[in-house]
Design an enzyme around this catalytic site. Sequence first.
Site, PDB file in Angstrom:
ATOM      1  N   ASP A 111      -1.596  26.169   4.944  1.00 22.24           N
ATOM      2  CA  ASP A 111      -1.667  26.692   6.844  1.00 22.24           C
ATOM      3  C   ASP A 111      -1.155  27.372   7.362  1.00 22.24           C
ATOM      4  OD1 ASP A 111      -4.166  25.722   8.761  1.00 22.24           O
ATOM      5  OD2 ASP A 111      -3.473  23.017   7.906  1.00 22.24           O
ATOM      6  N   ASP A 213      -4.932  28.177  11.858  1.00 16.88           N
ATOM      7  CA  ASP A 213      -5.264  27.384  12.885  1.00 16.88           C
ATOM      8  C   ASP A 213      -5.457  27.794  14.492  1.00 16.88           C
ATOM      9  OD1 ASP A 213      -5.419  24.099  13.665  1.00 16.88           O
ATOM     10  OD2 ASP A 213      -4.017  24.971  14.380  1.00 16.88           O
ATOM     11  N   GLU A 277      -9.793  28.509  11.318  1.00 16.76           N
ATOM     12  CA  GLU A 277     -10.999  28.050  11.571  1.00 16.76           C
ATOM     13  C   GLU A 277     -10.969  28.222  13.354  1.00 16.76           C
ATOM     14  OE1 GLU A 277      -9.426  23.409  13.587  1.00 16.76           O
ATOM     15  OE2 GLU A 277      -8.386  25.368  14.113  1.00 16.76           O
ATOM     16  N   HIS A 339      -8.954  16.439   8.728  1.00 17.76           N
ATOM     17  CA  HIS A 339      -8.054  15.564   8.949  1.00 17.76           C
ATOM     18  C   HIS A 339      -8.109  15.042  10.472  1.00 17.76           C
ATOM     19  CE1 HIS A 339      -6.586  19.745   9.805  1.00 17.76           C
ATOM     20  NE2 HIS A 339      -5.929  18.937  10.720  1.00 17.76           N
ATOM     21  N   ASP A 340      -9.090  16.510  11.648  1.00 14.20           N
ATOM     22  CA  ASP A 340      -9.335  15.736  12.526  1.00 14.20           C
ATOM     23  C   ASP A 340     -10.453  15.347  13.494  1.00 14.20           C
ATOM     24  OD1 ASP A 340      -7.135  17.234  13.636  1.00 14.20           O
ATOM     25  OD2 ASP A 340      -7.867  19.658  13.644  1.00 14.20           O
TER      26      ASP A 340
END
Length: 550
Positions: A111, A213, A277, A339-340
């Site tokens: 990331d 991100d 993203e 993960h979100d």
Amino acid sequence: MATALADTAVATDAPLTWWRGAVIYQIYPRSFRDTNGDGIGDLAGIAERLDYIADLGVDGIWISPFFTSPMKDFGYDVADYCGIDPSFGTFEDFDRIIEKAHALGLKVIIDQVYSHTSDEHAWFRESRADRTNPKADWYVWADPKPDGSPPSNWQSVFGGSAWQWDGPRKQYYLHNFLTSQPDLNVHNPDVQDALLDVARFWLGRGVDGFRLDALNFSMHDPELRDNPPSGTPIELVTRPFDMQIKQFNQSHPDIVAFLERIRATIDEFPGRFTVAEVGGPEPLAEMKAFTEGGKRLDSAYNFDFLYAPRLTAPLVRASLSQWSGEPGEGWPSWAFSNHDAPRAVTRWTLDGDMGRMARLNLLLLLALRGNPIIYQGEELGLPQGHVAFEDLQDPEAIANWPHTLGRDGARTPMPWAANAPQAGFSTANRTWLKLDPAHSGFAVDAQAADPASTLGYARALLGARRAHPALVHGDIELLSSPADILAFRRHTEGGSVLCVFNLGETSLRWSPPAGAGAAQLIATENHVGSGAILEDLRPGSGYWAMIASS
């Protein structure tokens, strides 16, 4: 009755590269494997389990942040872009991951968080000191309105105003996320230069690419104009952020020029990969812009599936049709869980058979044209973990309890051994998030020797996909079908694969269209291997079949 082919063929003109069609396995390091007994997953744990990941048959890993951080947003609040937080280990541990992954044939993506930092970052500490220091304009600062209120009506993702008053500067600073995550002023060329140096640092250490991100949050409207209301009814929102059209606090047109600078930097290190993203209710235009023309990023993924309450054929058909494959278009990536977001198997299971839903999810995800991203535990059929309110760590979940599932249920520890303490994740008496006891039954060692398990199915399916290049990098042709049937053909000059799914709630009969050619079964929702093609499709089922080129 056979149906006609829809006029939706996609061409792929770009030369093949390692990442085109690569399957990426996402690792959330805090919850993957703890080797030092402190209850927090670490880099050594990733290195330890790379053989397991390679045996799955994926092409690379994406590691969520492990940088120096106060962990108020668990690593996405970076205090040192070029440091490793001691809770995760050392540079020696990281270098071991690079060395071992490459020896196993795995690429390593990490990331990068370029829209904001932690308020503990040295850049912010200098910036907030006064209005004349060398980094005074490295963050988004603004004077209050004459009545002392914030400069605009912008709202934070985590609730409340996106502006925080700062005493030392006697100004507000922008934070699209937590108050402890001030937004960088990426309009500033000096900030861009510093971020590009960060990219070079990690590329020089051997990483194979970046997941960028919250990229569309990286630039704001310098005029600080108010966002218009979204018109979303109050009963449908959990935070003020949902009540605005995010027209001015994000998605500035100048982002694409910065992406071209990123791409030029990446190209100093040949063979690297970038995926953006891109969040928001209508992200397609930005995804296309961010990946256009081969001069920006390689790929992008959005939230089409990450928060969808149901998996439906119209949803998938619409998402696939947005990427036409026209010249200059980027390459899509797809994720059903991360993960979100609450785990897809929990969101999409209607009849209680989560094992069948987990297999169907894998069968569909691995058939899509693009890069499939498998989140740790998806290969096990791991459902959303139960986390009691008193055990929550996620600030968003705590603020909105009990109206959202939050992020913690998708971040509970990875179960490795069914009968070991903490399911083999850690030797600690207490882990940073409690393990859901129900997850022990999904443990790797409970499934590894069983080809009929979800893990066994995932391994076989990834092997079958790799054996058919059409599924890896082939074009896609959507086929006409009833509303609840999703049917498409993946094809290269060397072969074609028919992919069919019944995503409705009733059994349906469907035959391949005339001219598709003879078919031989490759995989179904519960089986991988040769066999006769299926025409009677029960709800929540699907198959891949090899067909003669037409």
